[in-house]
Design a protein around this motif. Structure first.
Motif, mmCIF file in Angstrom:
data_model
loop_
_atom_site.group_PDB
_atom_site.id
_atom_site.type_symbol
_atom_site.label_atom_id
_atom_site.label_comp_id
_atom_site.label_asym_id
_atom_site.label_seq_id
_atom_site.Cartn_x
_atom_site.Cartn_y
_atom_site.Cartn_z
ATOM 1 N N ASP A 74 25.132 30.883 53.096
ATOM 2 C CA ASP A 74 24.850 31.905 53.956
ATOM 3 C C ASP A 74 26.237 33.115 53.960
ATOM 4 O OD1 ASP A 74 25.177 33.521 56.473
ATOM 5 O OD2 ASP A 74 23.413 32.418 57.161
ATOM 6 N N TRP A 75 27.365 32.420 54.392
ATOM 7 C CA TRP A 75 28.397 33.429 54.433
ATOM 8 C C TRP A 75 28.913 34.135 53.183
ATOM 9 C CZ3 TRP A 75 33.496 34.311 53.061
ATOM 10 C CH2 TRP A 75 34.308 35.491 53.685
ATOM 11 N N LEU A 76 29.148 33.224 52.199
ATOM 12 C CA LEU A 76 29.502 33.726 50.877
ATOM 13 C C LEU A 76 28.805 35.003 50.233
ATOM 14 C CD1 LEU A 76 32.045 33.480 48.882
ATOM 15 C CD2 LEU A 76 30.880 31.738 47.747
ATOM 16 N N PRO A 77 27.437 34.677 50.102
ATOM 17 C CA PRO A 77 26.610 35.836 49.693
ATOM 18 C C PRO A 77 26.628 37.162 50.395
ATOM 19 C CG PRO A 77 25.329 33.590 49.814
ATOM 20 C CD PRO A 77 26.636 33.578 50.591
ATOM 21 N N ARG A 78 26.838 36.868 51.680
ATOM 22 C CA ARG A 78 26.933 38.068 52.674
ATOM 23 C C ARG A 78 28.421 39.101 52.175
ATOM 24 N NH1 ARG A 78 26.813 37.211 58.492
ATOM 25 N NH2 ARG A 78 27.071 35.066 58.093
ATOM 26 N N ALA A 79 29.397 38.250 52.079
ATOM 27 C CA ALA A 79 30.934 38.746 51.876
ATOM 28 C C ALA A 79 30.701 39.264 50.392
ATOM 29 C CB ALA A 79 31.706 37.482 51.972
ATOM 30 N N GLY A 80 30.200 38.471 49.243
ATOM 31 C CA GLY A 80 30.306 38.893 48.001
ATOM 32 C C GLY A 80 29.565 40.049 47.583
ATOM 33 N N THR A 81 28.222 40.008 48.155
ATOM 34 C CA THR A 81 27.153 41.005 47.802
ATOM 35 C C THR A 81 27.719 42.422 48.063
ATOM 36 O OG1 THR A 81 25.263 39.422 48.132
ATOM 37 C CG2 THR A 81 24.688 41.894 47.849
ATOM 38 N N GLY A 82 27.854 43.310 47.195
ATOM 39 C CA GLY A 82 28.221 44.677 47.321
ATOM 40 C C GLY A 82 29.705 44.819 47.164
ATOM 41 N N GLN A 83 30.354 43.740 46.807
ATOM 42 C CA GLN A 83 31.770 43.791 46.828
ATOM 43 C C GLN A 83 32.478 43.867 48.209
ATOM 44 O OE1 GLN A 83 33.403 45.510 43.486
ATOM 45 N NE2 GLN A 83 32.878 43.540 42.430
ATOM 46 N N LEU A 84 31.778 43.431 49.219
ATOM 47 C CA LEU A 84 32.591 43.578 50.592
ATOM 48 C C LEU A 84 33.666 42.965 50.609
ATOM 49 C CD1 LEU A 84 32.227 44.510 53.540
ATOM 50 C CD2 LEU A 84 31.158 42.438 54.092
ATOM 51 N N LEU A 85 33.830 41.948 49.872
ATOM 52 C CA LEU A 85 35.205 40.962 49.809
ATOM 53 C C LEU A 85 35.363 40.776 48.194
ATOM 54 C CD1 LEU A 85 37.400 39.291 51.055
ATOM 55 C CD2 LEU A 85 35.803 37.318 50.815
ATOM 56 N N THR A 86 36.505 41.246 47.822
ATOM 57 C CA THR A 86 36.932 41.293 46.386
ATOM 58 C C THR A 86 38.049 40.480 46.101
ATOM 59 O OG1 THR A 86 38.291 43.306 46.596
ATOM 60 C CG2 THR A 86 35.991 43.632 46.160
ATOM 61 N N GLN A 87 39.123 40.141 46.920
ATOM 62 C CA GLN A 87 40.401 39.614 46.945
ATOM 63 C C GLN A 87 40.634 38.754 48.028
ATOM 64 O OE1 GLN A 87 42.954 42.552 45.804
ATOM 65 N NE2 GLN A 87 44.497 40.929 45.451
ATOM 66 N N VAL A 88 41.009 37.590 48.142
ATOM 67 C CA VAL A 88 41.475 36.559 48.891
ATOM 68 C C VAL A 88 42.771 35.968 48.531
ATOM 69 C CG1 VAL A 88 40.843 34.357 50.175
ATOM 70 C CG2 VAL A 88 38.994 36.059 49.438
ATOM 71 N N ALA A 89 43.701 36.078 49.483
ATOM 72 C CA ALA A 89 44.894 35.209 49.445
ATOM 73 C C ALA A 89 45.063 34.188 50.394
ATOM 74 C CB ALA A 89 46.171 36.246 49.856
ATOM 75 N N VAL A 90 45.409 32.746 49.952
ATOM 76 C CA VAL A 90 45.027 31.798 50.826
ATOM 77 C C VAL A 90 46.536 31.166 50.712
ATOM 78 C CG1 VAL A 90 44.131 29.392 50.862
ATOM 79 C CG2 VAL A 90 42.789 31.167 49.994
ATOM 80 N N VAL A 91 46.899 30.855 52.100
ATOM 81 C CA VAL A 91 48.305 30.184 52.519
ATOM 82 C C VAL A 91 47.605 28.730 52.572
ATOM 83 C CG1 VAL A 91 50.325 29.767 53.915
ATOM 84 C CG2 VAL A 91 49.371 31.926 53.326
ATOM 85 N N THR A 92 47.970 27.910 51.856
ATOM 86 C CA THR A 92 47.406 26.499 51.768
ATOM 87 C C THR A 92 47.795 25.591 52.796
ATOM 88 O OG1 THR A 92 48.741 25.773 50.234
ATOM 89 C CG2 THR A 92 46.980 26.618 49.067
ATOM 90 N N ALA A 93 46.726 24.786 53.163
ATOM 91 C CA ALA A 93 47.067 23.622 53.994
ATOM 92 C C ALA A 93 47.364 22.479 53.292
ATOM 93 C CB ALA A 93 45.505 23.112 54.532
#
Length: 140
Positions: A74-93
């Motif tokens: 659900d969420w990833l397709p909404r974020a990725g479609t149309g490149q709403l989200l292009t880049q993620v920086a993760v501070v890891t657990a």
């Protein structure tokens, strides 16, 4: 972080450096609360137009299978479609199982939508990478 909103699963806001900043908290084990945080992330990506997310997962709690399914289907397709989200920086657990859950999502994001994700040990490194890059792989 400007315009930060404290929610049950964490704090989310827009950083003036050009990205949405999500800091998970101990309440992130509640699937409904975590979904609400991710929906707020989407809203902030839309209104800011930044396309970049810094997610601090050091206090994140493991996600349920049901929640991981929602995130991927659900969420990833909404974020990725149309490149709403292009880049993620993760501070890891630290716990390995939390890092593996994050890798599942980032791998699908890259494969399906070209979302570029990198992992960091500190907020400073993650923020610096987001500010210096435009979602491009190193060397391209």
């Amino acid at each position: 972080m400007d315009l930060a909103r404290q929610m049950a699963a964490g704090t989310v806001g827009v950083d003036p450096a050009g990205y949405v900043h999500l800091q998970w908290g101990p309440g992130s084990g509640d699937s409904a609360a975590a979904r609400a945080v991710f929906d707020e992330v989407l809203r902030l990506l839309q209104v800011s137009g930044f396309g970049k997310l810094l997610t601090d997962q050091r206090q994140r709690v493991p996600a349920t299978e049901e929640y991981m399914g929602w995130l991927l289907v659900d969420w990833l397709p909404r974020a990725g479609t149309g490149q709403l989200l292009t880049q993620v920086a993760v501070v890891t657990a630290r716990p390995l199982h939390l890092r593996l859950q994050s890798l599942d999502v980032s791998s699908e994001g890259k494969r399906l939508y070209g979302i570029c994700t990198r992992y960091f040990a500190t907020l400073e490194e993650a923020s610096q990478w987001l500010q210096e890059t435009n979602g491009q792989e190193p060397g391209t």
